[in-house]
Scaffold this active site. Sequence first.
Site, PDB file in Angstrom:
ATOM      1  N   TYR A   1       8.330  49.607  36.865  1.00  0.00           N
ATOM      2  CA  TYR A   1       8.498  49.288  35.450  1.00  0.00           C
ATOM      3  C   TYR A   1       8.470  47.767  35.243  1.00  0.00           C
ATOM      4  CZ  TYR A   1      10.756  48.550  30.962  1.00  0.00           C
ATOM      5  OH  TYR A   1      11.035  48.108  29.700  1.00  0.00           O
ATOM      6  N   GLU A  31      14.812  52.131  23.630  1.00  0.00           N
ATOM      7  CA  GLU A  31      15.765  51.019  23.660  1.00  0.00           C
ATOM      8  C   GLU A  31      17.034  51.400  22.894  1.00  0.00           C
ATOM      9  OE1 GLU A  31      15.812  48.392  25.492  1.00  0.00           O
ATOM     10  OE2 GLU A  31      13.753  48.410  26.213  1.00  0.00           O
ATOM     11  N   TRP A  46      19.406  50.265  31.566  1.00  0.00           N
ATOM     12  CA  TRP A  46      18.030  50.668  31.308  1.00  0.00           C
ATOM     13  C   TRP A  46      17.540  51.672  32.349  1.00  0.00           C
ATOM     14  CZ3 TRP A  46      14.867  51.719  27.831  1.00  0.00           C
ATOM     15  CH2 TRP A  46      13.506  51.902  28.098  1.00  0.00           C
TER      16      TRP A  46
END
Length: 190
Positions: A21, A43, A51
């Site tokens: 990522y 988000e 995350w």
Amino acid sequence: MEGIKITRCSWVNKDPLYISYHDNEWGIPEYESRKLFEIMCLEGQQAGLSWITILKKRNSYRNLFHNFDPYEIVKLDEENIQNLLIDARIIRHKGKIQSILNNAQCFINMEQNGEDFSDFIWSFVGKKQIVNNWTSPNQVPSETDISIKMSKSLKERGFKYVGSTICYAFMQASGLVDDHIKDCLCRNKK
């Protein structure tokens, strides 16, 4: 190759998914409206979490929320929502789940009013990526004047889970800003 030190931004752990990522998505400009919508929704799901937690559940979100097609998301009914609330593949938080449905309707409203989501999002940075030159992760802000303005504008359009900190994380993830630390290998790719 032994002895060559690879430097990445300090928030990346050793998880291959996280490394991929960071190296292939984070900070790379995204211009497609529906992809930007997906990033914004994810988000918002991250609020209060790490995350990597959301990243590991991203494919489930894509599956359960019709690849973040707003026109399909708004078709979800109360039974669908109740099923989502007990589905361990995603974050089972009613407000966060409902925010995706709400934001899908807001996205559609913008399109119906002739407002392109990508153009709207990129207008906050003058349609050009901001490249920061941080030398330390301590320099990277959690919000900026731009993310505050973006948050306010999104909220005026009815969006939820779009506070200024979430908006800044969104800006980083979607490449409106490049916050790779100067010695990060992704900065050195450019």
